[in-house]
Design a protein around this motif. Sequence first.
Motif, short mmCIF file in Angstrom:
data_model
loop_
_atom_site.label_atom_id
_atom_site.label_comp_id
_atom_site.label_asym_id
_atom_site.label_seq_id
_atom_site.Cartn_x
_atom_site.Cartn_y
_atom_site.Cartn_z
N UNK A 70 -19.51 -24.81 -28.04
CA UNK A 70 -18.60 -25.96 -28.04
C UNK A 70 -17.50 -25.79 -27.00
N UNK A 71 -16.91 -24.60 -26.92
CA UNK A 71 -15.83 -24.37 -25.99
C UNK A 71 -16.33 -24.29 -24.56
N UNK A 72 -17.52 -23.72 -24.36
CA UNK A 72 -18.08 -23.64 -23.01
C UNK A 72 -18.27 -25.04 -22.44
N UNK A 73 -18.87 -25.92 -23.22
CA UNK A 73 -19.09 -27.29 -22.76
C UNK A 73 -17.77 -28.01 -22.55
N UNK A 77 -8.00 -23.93 -31.15
CA UNK A 77 -9.25 -23.17 -31.16
C UNK A 77 -9.05 -21.70 -30.80
N UNK A 78 -7.99 -21.38 -30.07
CA UNK A 78 -7.76 -20.01 -29.60
C UNK A 78 -7.02 -19.19 -30.64
N UNK A 79 -7.32 -17.90 -30.69
CA UNK A 79 -6.61 -16.98 -31.56
C UNK A 79 -5.15 -16.88 -31.13
N UNK A 80 -4.26 -16.65 -32.08
CA UNK A 80 -2.83 -16.59 -31.79
C UNK A 80 -2.50 -15.53 -30.74
N UNK A 81 -3.30 -14.47 -30.68
CA UNK A 81 -3.02 -13.37 -29.75
C UNK A 81 -3.35 -13.73 -28.30
N UNK A 82 -4.08 -14.82 -28.07
CA UNK A 82 -4.47 -15.18 -26.71
C UNK A 82 -4.05 -16.60 -26.37
N UNK A 83 -3.05 -17.12 -27.06
CA UNK A 83 -2.69 -18.52 -26.90
C UNK A 83 -2.22 -18.83 -25.47
N UNK A 84 -1.38 -17.96 -24.89
CA UNK A 84 -0.92 -18.21 -23.52
C UNK A 84 -2.06 -18.05 -22.52
N UNK A 85 -2.90 -17.03 -22.74
CA UNK A 85 -4.05 -16.83 -21.85
C UNK A 85 -5.01 -18.00 -21.93
N UNK A 86 -5.20 -18.54 -23.14
CA UNK A 86 -6.11 -19.68 -23.31
C UNK A 86 -5.58 -20.92 -22.60
N UNK A 87 -4.26 -21.15 -22.66
CA UNK A 87 -3.68 -22.27 -21.92
C UNK A 87 -3.83 -22.06 -20.42
N UNK A 88 -3.68 -20.80 -19.98
CA UNK A 88 -3.90 -20.50 -18.58
C UNK A 88 -5.33 -20.75 -18.16
N UNK A 89 -6.28 -20.45 -19.07
CA UNK A 89 -7.69 -20.70 -18.80
C UNK A 89 -7.97 -22.20 -18.68
N UNK A 90 -7.34 -22.99 -19.52
CA UNK A 90 -7.48 -24.45 -19.45
C UNK A 90 -6.97 -24.96 -18.10
N UNK A 91 -5.83 -24.41 -17.66
CA UNK A 91 -5.30 -24.77 -16.34
C UNK A 91 -6.26 -24.32 -15.23
#
Length: 415
Positions: free
Chosen positions: A208-211, A334-348
């Motif tokens: 789901x997240x990959x797509x 959808x992202x774990x609390x420990x990677x929330x900033x990294x996940x937002x960076x990945x979205x960017x």
Amino acid sequence: MSIKFRLIVMNFLEFFVWGAWLISLGGYMFNVLHFNGVQVGSIYGTMGIASIFTPALFGIVADRWLNAERVLGLCHFIGAGMLIWASTLHDYGTFYVAMLLNSFFFMPTIALNNTVSYIILERKHLSVIKDFPPIRVWGTVGFVCAMWLVDLTGCSLSPLQLYISAGAGVILAIYAFTMPPCAPVPNTKRSFASSLGLDAFTLFRRRKMLIFFIYAMLLGFALQISNAFASGFLNDFARDARYADSFGVRHSVLLISISQISETLFILTIPFFLRRFGIKQVMIMSIFAWVFRFGLFGIGNPGSGLPFLVLSMIVYGMAFDFFNISGSLFVEREADIKIRASAQGLFMLMTNGFGAWIGTYISGRVVDYFTTDGVKDWHSIWLTFAAYALALGITFPLVFRYKHDPTAATPAFQH
């Protein structure tokens, strides 16, 4: 002073910094610095290059080592310095370097601004889904205010626009350091990948997240088309005596600002649409809004076709917000609390990075293909882009598997 008001100020300044030059800098580079189209496009492309690397990198820093609000402040301090430097330059090579360095430090702040907002809201026991959109809308207000300030003060063809942006950046940098602390989440046992902050990439293991991220990249392409060519499209009408003195040509920045004004309205509807329909339907709405955005440009002009241009500006609010803001909220949940900033960076990384970079290259080729002896066939150009968005709209619902339950405790998202 309430925490919501403090976050409103932060979001207002965040996008004021960007709005002061994003739309108007192209005119300054064309008409004052006398850069050619390839050079102007490459300077706008620095945002895509930077977004491939630095949002994820600074997200890692905020997740692992340094408070997110401090990373936000440091980035704005350095970015402001780069803009002041750029304002003194006239040669393409050095100007490119200055804007590339500014992009390296500004682009991560968009994701960091979201991360700081999310953390503070949750610590105050407020709802991110309900309370963030009315706060984020003030970011768009800041963007519009900056556009109008630059246009109405005659700075759109002046380096003063960069000083305005830099001044707001310094104010925001200082302000960020006064925000409640957003410390990294403690984690004593870390793998090698975790130590490098690569945990966010594990989201790709979930189909789901990959797509979702693939289509986020493809929609980032659509956003880059709009940013890069909307102003040039309107300015090209100056060649036609019928439109040369029209409002849409003389004040193209103000006309385009209707798009951002529309954003302020659609942002406020996001909580309702996410609760009622879920992320899949909201993303589909966004994609088809892009179809109308480009299609209306294809049939519009600053004369009798002005209503089509205005409608295109209005529909942009849904196209941008229902993808960009809703997508960020989806990643946050959808992202774990420990990677929330990294996940937002990945979205960017996927949207403003790969999406913008690829979009700059391919869309430029499309424009060149429909250009003969320096004259652009904008009708064919925009309809080609509309067909691209239509293809995304047809395929997305077929491959993105998601079932929304509006009666669940967290109705906007389901794992």
